[in-house]
Scaffold this motif. Sequence first.
Motif, PDB file in Angstrom:
ATOM      1  N   ASN A   1      -3.750   0.312   2.591  1.00 21.66           N
ATOM      2  CA  ASN A   1      -4.197  -1.049   2.301  1.00 21.66           C
ATOM      3  C   ASN A   1      -3.381  -1.649   1.168  1.00 21.66           C
ATOM      4  O   ASN A   1      -3.145  -1.003   0.143  1.00 21.66           O
ATOM      5  N   HIS A   2      -2.946  -2.906   1.329  1.00 27.91           N
ATOM      6  CA  HIS A   2      -2.073  -3.510   0.325  1.00 27.91           C
ATOM      7  C   HIS A   2      -2.770  -3.753  -1.007  1.00 27.91           C
ATOM      8  O   HIS A   2      -2.125  -3.989  -2.025  1.00 27.91           O
ATOM      9  N   GLN A   3      -4.085  -3.687  -1.024  1.00 26.45           N
ATOM     10  CA  GLN A   3      -4.820  -3.860  -2.280  1.00 26.45           C
ATOM     11  C   GLN A   3      -5.303  -2.527  -2.841  1.00 26.45           C
ATOM     12  O   GLN A   3      -6.019  -2.494  -3.841  1.00 26.45           O
ATOM     13  N   GLY A   4      -4.900  -1.439  -2.202  1.00 26.88           N
ATOM     14  CA  GLY A   4      -5.362  -0.138  -2.649  1.00 26.88           C
ATOM     15  C   GLY A   4      -6.726   0.176  -2.048  1.00 26.88           C
ATOM     16  O   GLY A   4      -7.402  -0.689  -1.510  1.00 26.88           O
ATOM     17  N   ASP A   5      -7.120   1.439  -2.117  1.00 29.54           N
ATOM     18  CA  ASP A   5      -8.427   1.827  -1.582  1.00 29.54           C
ATOM     19  C   ASP A   5      -9.533   1.496  -2.568  1.00 29.54           C
ATOM     20  O   ASP A   5      -9.335   1.474  -3.788  1.00 29.54           O
ATOM     21  N   ASP A   6     -10.714   1.263  -2.027  1.00 28.21           N
ATOM     22  CA  ASP A   6     -11.851   0.856  -2.848  1.00 28.21           C
ATOM     23  C   ASP A   6     -12.500   2.081  -3.489  1.00 28.21           C
ATOM     24  O   ASP A   6     -13.584   2.527  -3.098  1.00 28.21           O
ATOM     25  N   ILE A   7     -11.799   2.627  -4.479  1.00 26.82           N
ATOM     26  CA  ILE A   7     -12.316   3.751  -5.246  1.00 26.82           C
ATOM     27  C   ILE A   7     -12.670   3.214  -6.633  1.00 26.82           C
ATOM     28  O   ILE A   7     -11.907   2.461  -7.229  1.00 26.82           O
ATOM     29  N   SER A   8     -13.801   3.590  -7.157  1.00 23.48           N
ATOM     30  CA  SER A   8     -14.227   3.052  -8.443  1.00 23.48           C
ATOM     31  C   SER A   8     -13.292   3.477  -9.570  1.00 23.48           C
ATOM     32  O   SER A   8     -12.656   4.536  -9.505  1.00 23.48           O
ATOM     33  N   VAL A   9     -13.224   2.622 -10.586  1.00 29.26           N
ATOM     34  CA  VAL A   9     -12.413   2.952 -11.757  1.00 29.26           C
ATOM     35  C   VAL A   9     -12.957   4.209 -12.417  1.00 29.26           C
ATOM     36  O   VAL A   9     -12.205   5.014 -12.974  1.00 29.26           O
TER      37      VAL A   9
ATOM     38  N   THR B   1      -3.045  -3.117  -8.968  1.00 27.62           N
ATOM     39  CA  THR B   1      -3.937  -4.064  -9.651  1.00 27.62           C
ATOM     40  C   THR B   1      -3.819  -5.433  -8.994  1.00 27.62           C
ATOM     41  O   THR B   1      -2.721  -5.892  -8.691  1.00 27.62           O
ATOM     42  N   SER B   2      -4.953  -6.058  -8.778  1.00 29.82           N
ATOM     43  CA  SER B   2      -4.988  -7.378  -8.146  1.00 29.82           C
ATOM     44  C   SER B   2      -6.338  -8.027  -8.414  1.00 29.82           C
ATOM     45  O   SER B   2      -7.379  -7.353  -8.345  1.00 29.82           O
ATOM     46  N   ALA B   3      -6.310  -9.309  -8.734  1.00 30.11           N
ATOM     47  CA  ALA B   3      -7.537 -10.075  -8.982  1.00 30.11           C
ATOM     48  C   ALA B   3      -8.429  -9.415 -10.026  1.00 30.11           C
ATOM     49  O   ALA B   3      -9.661  -9.441  -9.927  1.00 30.11           O
ATOM     50  N   GLY B   4      -7.814  -8.800 -11.025  1.00 28.60           N
ATOM     51  CA  GLY B   4      -8.584  -8.194 -12.100  1.00 28.60           C
ATOM     52  C   GLY B   4      -9.191  -6.853 -11.758  1.00 28.60           C
ATOM     53  O   GLY B   4      -9.993  -6.315 -12.526  1.00 28.60           O
ATOM     54  N   LYS B   5      -8.818  -6.284 -10.606  1.00 26.24           N
ATOM     55  CA  LYS B   5      -9.374  -4.997 -10.180  1.00 26.24           C
ATOM     56  C   LYS B   5      -8.281  -3.938 -10.101  1.00 26.24           C
ATOM     57  O   LYS B   5      -7.111  -4.249  -9.859  1.00 26.24           O
ATOM     58  N   ILE B   6      -8.696  -2.700 -10.285  1.00 30.73           N
ATOM     59  CA  ILE B   6      -7.769  -1.566 -10.199  1.00 30.73           C
ATOM     60  C   ILE B   6      -8.101  -0.786  -8.939  1.00 30.73           C
ATOM     61  O   ILE B   6      -9.232  -0.314  -8.760  1.00 30.73           O
ATOM     62  N   GLY B   7      -7.112  -0.661  -8.036  1.00 32.24           N
ATOM     63  CA  GLY B   7      -7.321   0.048  -6.780  1.00 32.24           C
ATOM     64  C   GLY B   7      -6.534   1.346  -6.734  1.00 32.24           C
ATOM     65  O   GLY B   7      -5.480   1.481  -7.351  1.00 32.24           O
ATOM     66  N   TYR B   8      -7.046   2.290  -5.988  1.00 32.22           N
ATOM     67  CA  TYR B   8      -6.426   3.612  -5.847  1.00 32.22           C
ATOM     68  C   TYR B   8      -5.363   3.586  -4.759  1.00 32.22           C
ATOM     69  O   TYR B   8      -5.595   3.082  -3.657  1.00 32.22           O
ATOM     70  N   ILE B   9      -4.166   4.107  -5.061  1.00 34.33           N
ATOM     71  CA  ILE B   9      -3.101   4.244  -4.066  1.00 34.33           C
ATOM     72  C   ILE B   9      -2.952   5.724  -3.745  1.00 34.33           C
ATOM     73  O   ILE B   9      -2.645   6.537  -4.621  1.00 34.33           O
ATOM     74  N   ALA B  10      -3.169   6.066  -2.504  1.00 31.58           N
ATOM     75  CA  ALA B  10      -3.180   7.471  -2.105  1.00 31.58           C
ATOM     76  C   ALA B  10      -1.771   8.058  -2.025  1.00 31.58           C
ATOM     77  O   ALA B  10      -0.846   7.410  -1.524  1.00 31.58           O
ATOM     78  N   PRO B  11      -1.591   9.267  -2.504  1.00 39.73           N
ATOM     79  CA  PRO B  11      -0.303   9.948  -2.352  1.00 39.73           C
ATOM     80  C   PRO B  11       0.086  10.033  -0.879  1.00 39.73           C
ATOM     81  O   PRO B  11      -0.763  10.283  -0.022  1.00 39.73           O
ATOM     82  N   GLY B  12       1.340   9.793  -0.589  1.00 38.49           N
ATOM     83  CA  GLY B  12       1.824   9.902   0.785  1.00 38.49           C
ATOM     84  C   GLY B  12       1.660   8.645   1.593  1.00 38.49           C
ATOM     85  O   GLY B  12       2.637   8.076   2.088  1.00 38.49           O
ATOM     86  N   VAL B  13       0.427   8.147   1.726  1.00 33.69           N
ATOM     87  CA  VAL B  13       0.176   7.027   2.634  1.00 33.69           C
ATOM     88  C   VAL B  13      -0.029   5.692   1.939  1.00 33.69           C
ATOM     89  O   VAL B  13       0.051   4.642   2.572  1.00 33.69           O
ATOM     90  N   GLY B  14      -0.336   5.702   0.648  1.00 29.87           N
ATOM     91  CA  GLY B  14      -0.658   4.463  -0.055  1.00 29.87           C
ATOM     92  C   GLY B  14       0.513   3.500  -0.127  1.00 29.87           C
ATOM     93  O   GLY B  14       1.674   3.916  -0.215  1.00 29.87           O
TER      94      GLY B  14
END
Length: 333
Positions: free
Chosen positions: A242-250, A205-218
């Motif tokens: 990516n340090h902010q997580g992947d851009d996957i929708s909530v 979570t960052s800047a009010g957004k929820i980002g996806y962290i991938a298993p293994g590589v996130g």
Amino acid sequence: MTIRRTRSAALTVLAASAVLALAACSSSSPAGGDKPAEASGTVTITDNHGEVKVPVNPKKVVALDNHVFETLSEWDVPLVAAPKGIMGSAFPKYTDDKNVTDIGSHREPNLEAIVAAQPELIIGGYRFGESYDEIKKQNPQATVIEINPRDGKDTFSELKRESEILGKIFNKEADAKKLNDKLDTAMADAKGAYNGKDTVMAVNTSAGKIGYIAPGVGRGLGPIFEPLGLKPALEIEGASNNHQGDDISVEAIAKSNPEWIIALDRDAAFTPEDREAGSKPAEELIKNSEALKNVPAVKNGHVIVLDPNFYLTEDIQTYTALFEQIKGAFAAA
């Protein structure tokens, strides 16, 4: 048969015993079972670039790799300079010490401050990896090493390797082993507490957004899936670290219907004035999300939020604490 000793012979034996005792003291391990320094005053280690001779117990140390701050602090290793700009409030022993020169952050490092500190040892790497060549060039009197976890290697083996190297350098091999053993125990306990079937989602979570962290590589949480045998709720092809997580929708996260959510609150590590606009605590952001309100993880209170300083540390102590936290949550479910 009775053996009789003269007084002079007895004194000779006592004297010899005293010499042996002194010799044993001088060669035995220091308190805590750590091995003594090599007679040469250096130890050969293998860092991320190859074999290098490093001074044992150097008096003037600069540390730039955030993975080592907590270990050095626990071992009472003084620093002459450190990047206080990326240490937050996690390492007050260094950030509050006016004798520790602040070299800023990796984005705008004050490399001249390192030169002015005239260190014997510089522990570089990780966020400061791009400055390695310049730091070596500017500090010919110092030994410069990089021992941070290497890309493509198992994160936890790499963290233990880092402990072992630091243990050799600072005569703390027994303490390093304790750190590594504690990590192994915490990891095994967390795996043992997992039921093997509940699906798990890791988010940032960052800047009010929820980002996806991938298993293994996130970033941060990706590496915990394999050693714990966690069943991912969602796997995306081509995911990044990516340090902010992947851009996957909530909505996509919600559709995967995870039974557990483990969240890295990236903003929590920074002071309110340094946080990005729209920042909200991870727990609040997740629980108040309209898209996630019917997800089992949220409905059942199965949301694990990491230590606020996790993003700044990512060290062996932090992962050990995380595994202990996960074990507690799984065991209580």
